[in-house]
Design a protein around this motif. Structure first.
Motif, PDB file in Angstrom:
ATOM      1  N   SER A   1       1.173  10.571   1.453  1.00 39.13           N
ATOM      2  CA  SER A   1       1.878  11.674   2.320  1.00 39.13           C
ATOM      3  C   SER A   1       3.331  11.808   1.996  1.00 39.13           C
ATOM      4  CB  SER A   1       1.062  11.678   3.432  1.00 39.13           C
ATOM      5  OG  SER A   1       1.909  10.612   4.287  1.00 39.13           O
ATOM      6  N   ARG A   2       3.911  10.599   1.834  1.00 40.57           N
ATOM      7  CA  ARG A   2       5.515  10.673   1.920  1.00 40.57           C
ATOM      8  C   ARG A   2       5.977  11.429   0.620  1.00 40.57           C
ATOM      9  NH1 ARG A   2       6.101   4.262   0.918  1.00 40.57           N
ATOM     10  NH2 ARG A   2       7.561   4.460  -0.796  1.00 40.57           N
TER      11      ARG A   2
ATOM     12  N   GLN B   1       9.716  12.855   5.244  1.00 37.02           N
ATOM     13  CA  GLN B   1       9.114  13.135   3.852  1.00 37.02           C
ATOM     14  C   GLN B   1      10.628  13.521   3.237  1.00 37.02           C
ATOM     15  OE1 GLN B   1       6.141  16.068   4.671  1.00 37.02           O
ATOM     16  NE2 GLN B   1       4.737  14.477   4.758  1.00 37.02           N
TER      17      GLN B   1
ATOM     18  N   ASP C   1       1.575   5.217   0.643  1.00 33.30           N
ATOM     19  CA  ASP C   1       1.065   6.082   1.301  1.00 33.30           C
ATOM     20  C   ASP C   1       1.587   7.311   0.975  1.00 33.30           C
ATOM     21  OD1 ASP C   1       1.004   8.325   3.307  1.00 33.30           O
ATOM     22  OD2 ASP C   1       2.447   7.445   4.725  1.00 33.30           O
TER      23      ASP C   1
ATOM     24  N   HIS D   1      -2.925  13.493  -2.984  1.00 36.92           N
ATOM     25  CA  HIS D   1      -4.025  12.451  -2.531  1.00 36.92           C
ATOM     26  C   HIS D   1      -4.012  11.296  -3.473  1.00 36.92           C
ATOM     27  CE1 HIS D   1      -5.708  15.292   0.034  1.00 36.92           C
ATOM     28  NE2 HIS D   1      -5.819  16.059  -0.821  1.00 36.92           N
TER      29      HIS D   1
ATOM     30  N   GLU E   1      -5.390   7.400   1.174  1.00 35.43           N
ATOM     31  CA  GLU E   1      -4.090   7.728   1.919  1.00 35.43           C
ATOM     32  C   GLU E   1      -4.015   9.165   1.519  1.00 35.43           C
ATOM     33  OE1 GLU E   1      -1.899   5.816   3.841  1.00 35.43           O
ATOM     34  OE2 GLU E   1      -3.933   4.587   3.828  1.00 35.43           O
ATOM     35  N   SER E   2      -3.797  10.289   2.408  1.00 37.32           N
ATOM     36  CA  SER E   2      -3.705  11.358   2.005  1.00 37.32           C
ATOM     37  C   SER E   2      -2.739  12.281   3.257  1.00 37.32           C
ATOM     38  CB  SER E   2      -4.856  12.197   1.788  1.00 37.32           C
ATOM     39  OG  SER E   2      -5.590  12.394   2.916  1.00 37.32           O
ATOM     40  N   ALA E   3      -2.374  13.546   3.055  1.00 39.33           N
ATOM     41  CA  ALA E   3      -1.378  14.005   4.044  1.00 39.33           C
ATOM     42  C   ALA E   3      -2.223  14.987   4.957  1.00 39.33           C
ATOM     43  CB  ALA E   3      -0.488  14.942   3.195  1.00 39.33           C
TER      44      ALA E   3
ATOM     45  N   GLU F   1       6.280   0.820  -7.558  1.00 42.73           N
ATOM     46  CA  GLU F   1       6.344   2.077  -6.734  1.00 42.73           C
ATOM     47  C   GLU F   1       6.922   3.278  -7.431  1.00 42.73           C
ATOM     48  OE1 GLU F   1       8.215   4.100  -3.064  1.00 42.73           O
ATOM     49  OE2 GLU F   1       9.031   2.482  -4.266  1.00 42.73           O
TER      50      GLU F   1
ATOM     51  N   LEU G   1      -2.398   2.175  -5.364  1.00 39.49           N
ATOM     52  CA  LEU G   1      -2.378   1.503  -4.315  1.00 39.49           C
ATOM     53  C   LEU G   1      -2.488   0.106  -4.101  1.00 39.49           C
ATOM     54  CD1 LEU G   1      -5.701   3.486  -2.629  1.00 39.49           C
ATOM     55  CD2 LEU G   1      -3.161   3.553  -1.816  1.00 39.49           C
TER      56      LEU G   1
ATOM     57  N   GLU H   1      12.308  10.734   1.885  1.00 40.45           N
ATOM     58  CA  GLU H   1      11.649  10.122   0.593  1.00 40.45           C
ATOM     59  C   GLU H   1      12.062  10.969  -0.765  1.00 40.45           C
ATOM     60  OE1 GLU H   1       9.896   7.403   0.735  1.00 40.45           O
ATOM     61  OE2 GLU H   1       9.790   7.314  -1.320  1.00 40.45           O
TER      62      GLU H   1
ATOM     63  N   MET I   1       0.834  -1.249  -0.003  1.00 43.67           N
ATOM     64  CA  MET I   1      -0.083   0.048  -0.064  1.00 43.67           C
ATOM     65  C   MET I   1       0.733   1.286   0.043  1.00 43.67           C
ATOM     66  SD  MET I   1      -3.460   0.540   1.000  1.00 43.67           S
ATOM     67  CE  MET I   1      -4.551   1.582   2.019  1.00 43.67           C
TER      68      MET I   1
END
Lengths: 582, 259
Positions: free
Chosen positions: A5-6, B249, A3, A22, A270-272, A52, A45, B252, A1
């Motif tokens: 936000s990273r 972050q 994420d 988003h 998933e979001s920030a 990735e 996702l 990353e 999955m």
């Protein structure tokens, strides 16, 4: 999955301003953006680790489009209903952007085979557009380039206007809030009349719906006309009617969704964002992680407003009034009197005497004096659509609020306090936006005024989330003993599923939480409020200041802030005494 | 390892500094932390062949600390020159780093030195020292760093020739990395792109940007055999932020920029 936000910093760095990332919950397969948020397809996702790779490339490509100014509304309008041209445009723009922004793009991205073209990319976005609309061949566009979705960006602009019109009507108490029983369909023949009935209101200045339709469809018609006259590009080959039909259908689909759903991207997945609970007064319990607040940069598609007249610094009186707030004791050296000796200074004095000088004064003491500025302040500014309403004098409540927020922030900052400022508005619980105006660590500069000039009054007010967000900033980012949250609002706590008793109950609860954590809260209402009673019930009469003009706060701001700060420190004192006696 | 003092200029700073020095004008260096202010002064002192006396200013630094003071030694009092007096006597360059941090009373000694008088009043000794032509006063100041309460007085600023240093352009920064550390150009370019990108982030978690200094440190670590990813984490992320979310972050970002 994955994420999303990273990838936030990556996106912001390439775009050159704050954007959100988003993952969509829809079925689209290509990434896109509305200028403030990047929307990744939900397929990321399910991707396994090997894929990735694709996610960050999508983020970089979309951020580059934002950074290079590819999402201008007047250009995107011409791509409505032409997904192929939109993709061609996105491809050309990614190529252009990666040359333009090469200095700050990842080498790994620039080294991708698709980015290495000998041909010169277009010079600017308008060039890309006419190229994309023409039959000229376009380099092959890999999936990670994503696309531009004109309607997503336009929809945002339209829907914000639409929402702002609605909230203005509500501000006058003329909007009957009814959930429609049926969903409108794209091709539904009756949609227009049903919607028109909803919007048609004899008291509304002009007709919101008619204005919107004129604006959008009018633009479509004239655009078509121009295209025909110019006779250039692929647009000329399409019958004007079909452009209009496509535009009309799209716009209607959007308008049909307007008041009843979150008009923007789907923020699920998933979001920030930051999630805050909300108090359900009917159930008498919290709804955990209910409201999602995302922090964005102020951005107005039409460019900054000229606020030279609005953002003037305050006079000395305000500074004098606020000067005595939040002072704490601080040790001072070289005092003429005090509780202990300043040893270094004492030695100097001894040497002076030994060498035959007489010291000018015996400032050899250390003393504790109340001089230390120990106050952290967050100013939360309501930028919902209802504040756009103009008063008799022709100045909107919004501008007066801006002025007040700017003056308060500037004055407190000049006094040496730690100040942070944010604007807030929302479209339902999943899309509460906190627009950063000044960060707590940031030095006051012209950037703050520039951000003010990028604000626009749209959306609704979700007061509870704003209070919780401001209190969190004070608690976690600023960490000073005296904390003050100043909320500047026009008083209408109103959002999707957030009204009357529920909204009041939640706002009151949010204030209780903040006070329990040692944060004083004050509400200032400029230009009067039709909801004064409601506000008084929520904030308490002592913590509420209702004024007609920003200048009028000068006389009572100290009293109100002092009271609020005093009540909180009293509470702190009581709880520590209670702890001690236990 | 002693690094070379060769300095790569971004603009006209070298010419302005040299001209100011020939004409007895004091210089105010402005710029973000880690952009090369101290390095520039060192290089100029070397180029002009003058000794350099550096004073790191702090909030307890008084005029006495700069000029000198009597010390008690046994029952006797002994005079000791402060760094500024020494610089005036020796015709050196006196560099006051982060000058706004110093106490306000230091302006009393700085002002007469910084204008046409070029004199240092050593009150305790009852003498006035006239600075020789070789003496030069240089101050540095980081405008983004201090609060409004701590700002240079206009009367002090006006006496200065100001040189504004910014982070160098990507091409120059690449050259700096290569020259300072001996790192290869590809890695230098990657690091510079990362630096440029981080400078775009005005996130609250990052009050400072990745400076040329941090990029040089990273390059030195890489050159010494540390894996690029680890080097960047140690020399950029760590010093930049303590916030775990921001750090994650940033990491990353680095992974993608440096991979």
């Amino acid at each position: 999955m994955i994420d999303a936000s990273r990838y936030l910093f990556l996106a912001c760095a390439v775009a050159g301003r704050r954007v959100a990332v988003h993952v969509s919950s829809g079925s689209e397969t290509l990434a896109s953006s509305d200028g403030q948020a990047i929307l990744l397809p939900s397929t990321v996702l399910q991707d396994d680790a090997g894929d990735e790779q694709r996610t960050w490339k999508q983020v970089v490509a979309q951020a580059a489009l934002i950074g290079a100014g590819s999402l201008q509304l007047q250009l995107l309008r011409r791509l409505v209903g032409r997904p192929d041209a939109a993709r061609r445009y996105a491809c050309l723009e990614v190529l252009r952007a990666s040359r333009l922004l090469a200095a700050r793009m990842p080498t790994a991205f620039l080294d991708l085979p698709e980015l290495r073209h000998e041909h010169a990319p277009p010079q600017n976005a308008a060039d890309s557009l006419s190229w994309a609309l023409s039959r000229r061949p376009v380099p092959e566009s890999p999936a990670y380039f994503g696309t531009v979705r004109p309607l997503m960006a336009l929809r945002k602009a339209i829907s914000e206007e639409g929402w702002s019109a609605l909230t203005q009507q509500q501000a006058r108490g003329e909007f009957q809030h009814k959930q429609p029983q049926r969903q409108f369909d794209d091709d539904d023949a009756t949609e227009e009349s049903a919607l028109l009935r909803l919007f048609q209101n004899p008291f509304a200045a002009g007709n919101a719906m008619a204005e919107l339709l004129n604006k959008i469809l009018g633009a479509g018609t004239s655009k078509g006309g121009r295209e025909k006259k110019a006779g250039e590009g692929a647009g000329a080959e399409l019958p004007v009617g079909s452009i209009e039909r496509a535009l009309r259908r799209g716009v209607h689909a959007v308008l049909a969704r307007l008041p009843f759903e979150v008009p923007d991207i789907d923020a699920r997945g998933e979001s920030a964002g930051l999630r805050y609970p909300e108090w359900d007064i009917h159930q008498k319990k919290y709804r955990p992680d209910w409201a999602m607040v995302e922090e964005v940069e102020a951005w107005r598609p039409e460019g900054a407003r000229d606020l030279g007249e609005v953002l003037k610094p305050a006079g000395h009186e305000l500074k004098r009034q606020l000067g005595s707030l939040g002072l704490d004791h601080q040790m001072h050296r070289r005092q003429q009197d005090g509780a202990e000796l300043d040893v270094g200074r004492l030695l100097d004095a001894a040497i002076d005497l030994a060498t035959g000088h007489s010291p000018p004064s015996l400032d050899v003491y250390r003393a504790s004096r109340r001089t230390r500025r120990d106050l952290a302040i967050v100013v939360g500014l309501d930028i919902s659509g209802s504040t756009g309403e103009r008063s008799g004098a022709g100045v909107s409540v919004f501008d007066r609020q801006l002025q007040l927020a700017y003056r308060l922030g500037r004055t407190l900052n000049d006094l040496g306090d730690t100040v942070a400022m944010f604007g807030f508005h929302s479209w339902g619980r999943n899309l509460v936006r906190s627009v950063r105006l000044k960060g707590p660590e940031e030095r006051w500069s012209a950037c703050v005024a520039e951000r003010f000039a990028q604000l626009e009054p749209v959306g609704y007010t979700r007061t509870g989330a704003a209070i919780r967000h401001g209190a969190r900033m004070l608690r976690t980012d600023m960490r000073l003993p005296n904390r003050l949250l100043i909320l500047i609002t026009d008083g209408i706590a109103y959002d999707q599923d957030y009204e009357t008793a529920y909204a009041q109950g939640d706002a009151r609860k949010a204030l209780e939480e903040a006070r329990a954590a040692g944060t004083a809260c004050v509400c200032i209402c400029v230009g009067g409020s039709s909801d004064a009673d409601q506000l008084r019930a929520v904030f308490g009469a002592a913590n509420l200041l209702i004024v007609d003009e920003p200048q009028q706060v000068t006389t009572s701001i100290r009293r109100v802030c002092r009271q609020a700060l005093g009540a909180v420190s009293q509470r702190r004192l009581q709880s520590s005494t209670a702890r001690a006696s236990r | 390892m002693v690094r070379s003092t060769a300095y790569i200029a971004s603009g006209k700073e070298r010419e302005i500094f040299a001209a100011a020095s020939r004409n007895g004008l004091p210089v105010l260096l402005k710029g973000p932390t880690g952009c090369g202010k101290t390095r520039f002064v060192q290089a100029m002192a070397e180029a002009l062949g003058r000794p350099l006396i550096t004073v790191a200013c702090h909030e307890d630094l008084t005029a006495g600390d700069l000029v000198g003071r009597f010390l008690l030694r046994g029952g006797e009092t002994v005079w000791e020159d402060g760094p500024l007096t020494r610089a005036v006597r020796d015709g050196a360059i006196c560099y006051l780093d982060e000058v706004v941090e110093a106490r306000a009373d230091t302006t009393v000694v700085i002002h007469p030195l910084a204008d046409h008088r070029r004199e240092l009043n050593v009150e305790r000794l009852g003498v006035k020292l006239i600075a020789p032509p070789e003496f030069m006063l240089v101050m540095s100041y980081n405008p983004g760093y201090q609060s409004v309460l701590k700002d240079l007085k206009p009367s002090t600023r006006q006496r200065m020739v100001s040189i504004e240093l910014r982070f160098p352009s990507p091409e120059i920064e690449e050259r700096i990395l290569v020259q300072e550390t001996g790192i290869d150009i590809d890695n230098a370019r990657r690091l510079v792109r990362l630096g440029q990108a981080i400078r775009q982030l005005q996130h609250e978690g990052l009050p400072e940007a990745a400076s040329t200094r941090t990029l040089v440190s990273t390059a030195l670590l890489i050159k010494d055999g540390v894996a690029p990813q680890d080097a960047a984490e140690a020399a950029i992320t760590g010093p930049l932020t303590d916030d775990p979310v921001a750090a994650k972050q940033l990491l990353e970002m680095m992974r993608i920029y440096i991979a």
